[in-house]
Design a protein around this motif. Structure first.
Motif, PDB file in Angstrom:
ATOM      1  N   PRO A 149      -9.113  19.210  35.041  1.00  0.00           N
ATOM      2  CA  PRO A 149      -9.853  19.810  34.317  1.00  0.00           C
ATOM      3  C   PRO A 149     -10.144  18.547  33.165  1.00  0.00           C
ATOM      4  CG  PRO A 149      -7.473  19.860  34.130  1.00  0.00           C
ATOM      5  CD  PRO A 149      -7.462  19.328  35.067  1.00  0.00           C
ATOM      6  N   HIS A 150     -11.116  19.191  32.470  1.00  0.00           N
ATOM      7  CA  HIS A 150     -11.787  17.611  31.289  1.00  0.00           C
ATOM      8  C   HIS A 150     -11.942  15.948  32.452  1.00  0.00           C
ATOM      9  CE1 HIS A 150     -10.661  21.079  29.327  1.00  0.00           C
ATOM     10  NE2 HIS A 150      -9.497  20.987  28.755  1.00  0.00           N
ATOM     11  N   ASN A 207      -4.869  13.079  24.212  1.00  0.00           N
ATOM     12  CA  ASN A 207      -5.464  14.284  23.561  1.00  0.00           C
ATOM     13  C   ASN A 207      -5.888  14.104  21.937  1.00  0.00           C
ATOM     14  OD1 ASN A 207      -6.698  16.952  22.410  1.00  0.00           O
ATOM     15  ND2 ASN A 207      -4.975  18.068  23.647  1.00  0.00           N
ATOM     16  N   ASN A 364      -3.375  28.956  34.046  1.00  0.00           N
ATOM     17  CA  ASN A 364      -5.086  29.044  33.247  1.00  0.00           C
ATOM     18  C   ASN A 364      -6.108  29.229  34.157  1.00  0.00           C
ATOM     19  OD1 ASN A 364      -3.593  28.644  30.395  1.00  0.00           O
ATOM     20  ND2 ASN A 364      -4.084  25.760  31.313  1.00  0.00           N
ATOM     21  N   LEU A 379      -1.569  18.258  34.252  1.00  0.00           N
ATOM     22  CA  LEU A 379      -2.822  20.195  33.557  1.00  0.00           C
ATOM     23  C   LEU A 379      -2.195  19.926  33.064  1.00  0.00           C
ATOM     24  CD1 LEU A 379      -4.877  21.154  34.540  1.00  0.00           C
ATOM     25  CD2 LEU A 379      -3.366  22.317  35.758  1.00  0.00           C
ATOM     26  N   THR A 382      -2.563  18.412  29.037  1.00  0.00           N
ATOM     27  CA  THR A 382      -3.714  17.939  28.303  1.00  0.00           C
ATOM     28  C   THR A 382      -4.682  19.035  27.807  1.00  0.00           C
ATOM     29  OG1 THR A 382      -4.351  17.595  30.188  1.00  0.00           O
ATOM     30  CG2 THR A 382      -3.798  15.500  28.900  1.00  0.00           C
ATOM     31  N   GLY A 383      -4.173  20.028  28.268  1.00  0.00           N
ATOM     32  CA  GLY A 383      -4.220  21.716  27.876  1.00  0.00           C
ATOM     33  C   GLY A 383      -3.874  22.102  26.395  1.00  0.00           C
ATOM     34  N   VAL A 387      -0.049  28.705  27.871  1.00  0.00           N
ATOM     35  CA  VAL A 387      -1.018  28.119  29.162  1.00  0.00           C
ATOM     36  C   VAL A 387      -0.354  29.093  29.775  1.00  0.00           C
ATOM     37  CG1 VAL A 387       0.271  26.960  31.116  1.00  0.00           C
ATOM     38  CG2 VAL A 387       0.520  25.922  28.728  1.00  0.00           C
TER      39      VAL A 387
END
Length: 396
Positions: A149-150, A207, A364, A379, A382-383, A387
């Motif tokens: 992601p990202h 982050n 997610n 993952l 950094t999210g 969750v």
């Protein structure tokens, strides 16, 4: 190998510096909001934007940023050592729990804007621009069968920098991205490449928007100082991880182990390392940390194909874990598939129904069956703090 280890140590040190700067700035803004920072008079002289050490220690304990006054002083000393705060006269290098006045260097203009700080601030600005931009290059992408992601291809990031006037040429863009990577702001998704103007995928490894718990600063510093003690035997077992010694009964594991020396003052912490495990508060009275690499809680090896096969003795569950200021409270281990190795009984994970021996299928809504524990951990870390886990658990 020695050169590689040296580079990794430098990157980790820079990453810790970045975390200290973010945590310090978040604390400064909160103290301004709570009116603890204000102009104060002392010996017929007015000192602008100051706080009283004793009042701040009280505030840290009330707001549960520190469990006691000793830890609060250690936290503030850590900020002093990293040039975030200082005594108003700059003559005292030790933070004391007394009616003494201190200031944030950002409030009085004495913050050292060296190359490292400038790169950090440039990275923070780019991160904020990218996450709010409609044409952001940070998206969910795949590389070698794994989803990230990202993430963004190196060439697209440079294109974006040019289009938004951040750099004047591709060469300047490449130099900027090299600096961001070398200072621990961005990284290749699998940590195997430097930055190239190509289709290789990269991510921000900081982050900037996540709310930091001050206890993380001591935990990370402690982890670096004891790096040799905690290092995993990765050459022997790719799926192994290290659990820092905590109060031995604060984690529930499905497999009994030999009695271990408990460390006093254990407390769940939000980790920025590669595991979703606990970091305990440790001081001189706590005793030493012990190396611990527990055996797998699994009774037998299970493959992804077995998990997904019709009629398999596994039940699917969807669990929502709302992380708190201390983290999530579970340990993942393994590789294709990952599984829950341990759960803190007082954590959000335990409250959500996370249990040992559960296999993690989705995070997610993203499939993670074929990820290893490092990738899965990154993952989650950094999210978002909430969750959503899809897990498969054995049917007893």
């Amino acid at each position: 190998m020695e050169r590689t280890g040296s580079i990794k140590r430098k990157v980790m040190a820079r990453h810790h510096k970045a975390e200290v700067m973010i945590a310090g700035e978040q604390l400064r803004l909160r103290l301004h909001d709570n009116k603890l920072i204000k102009d104060r008079r002392y010996h017929l002289r007015t000192y602008p934007n100051c706080f009283v050490a004793q009042e701040l220690v009280d505030w840290l304990i009330i707001h549960k940023e520190a469990p006691d006054r000793d830890i609060a002083v250690q936290l503030m000393q850590h900020l002093m050592d990293h040039d975030i705060v200082h005594h108003v006269c700059d003559k005292r290098l030790v933070f004391k729990d007394a009616k003494m006045q201190y200031r944030f260097r950002k409030d009085d203009g004495t913050f050292p804007f060296n190359t490292e700080v400038k790169v950090f601030m440039r990275g923070q600005g780019l991160y904020e621009h990218l996450v709010t931009s409609r044409d952001s290059v940070m998206q969910l992408r795949e590389e070698r069968g794994a989803s990230y992601p990202h993430s963004f291809p190196g060439c697209q990031l440079i294109d974006w920098l040019l289009q938004n006037g951040e750099v004047q040429s591709r060469r300047q863009g490449l130099e900027l991205c090299h600096a961001l990577l070398e200072h621990g702001i961005i990284q290749h998704v699998s940590l195997t490449h430097h930055f190239y103007d190509s289709g290789l995928l990269y991510q921000f490894c900081v982050n900037f928007r996540r709310r930091r718990c001050l206890s993380e600063l001591l935990n990370e510093s402690e982890h670096e100082e004891n790096k040799e003690v905690f290092q995993t035997q990765e050459n022997q077992d790719e799926s192994a991880f290290t659990v820092h010694e905590i109060a031995s009964k604060s984690f529930l594991s499905g497999q009994p182990s030999k009695p271990q020396k408990a460390v006093g003052g254990g407390r769940r912490g939000s980790s920025t390392s590669l595991q979703l495990h606990l970091h305990s508060y440790c001081n001189a009275a706590s005793g030493p940390l012990l190396r611990c690499n527990p055996k797998s809680v699994l009774k037998r090896h299970v493959t992804c194909e077995e998990l997904l096969s019709p009629g398999a003795p596994f039940m699917k569950r969807v669990l929502t874990v709302l992380g708190d200021a201390m983290g999530w409270g579970f340990v993942v281990r393994g590789k294709s598939p990952c599984y829950i190795q341990a759960v803190d009984p007082g954590s959000p994970a335990a409250a959500a129904g996370v249990k040992v021996r559960q296999f993690v299928c989705q995070v997610n809504s993203l499939s993670v069956l074929h990820m290893d524990y490092r990738t899965l951990t990154r993952l989650v870390m950094t999210g978002p703090r909430t969750v959503v886990l899809e897990v498969m658990e054995p049917v007893n």
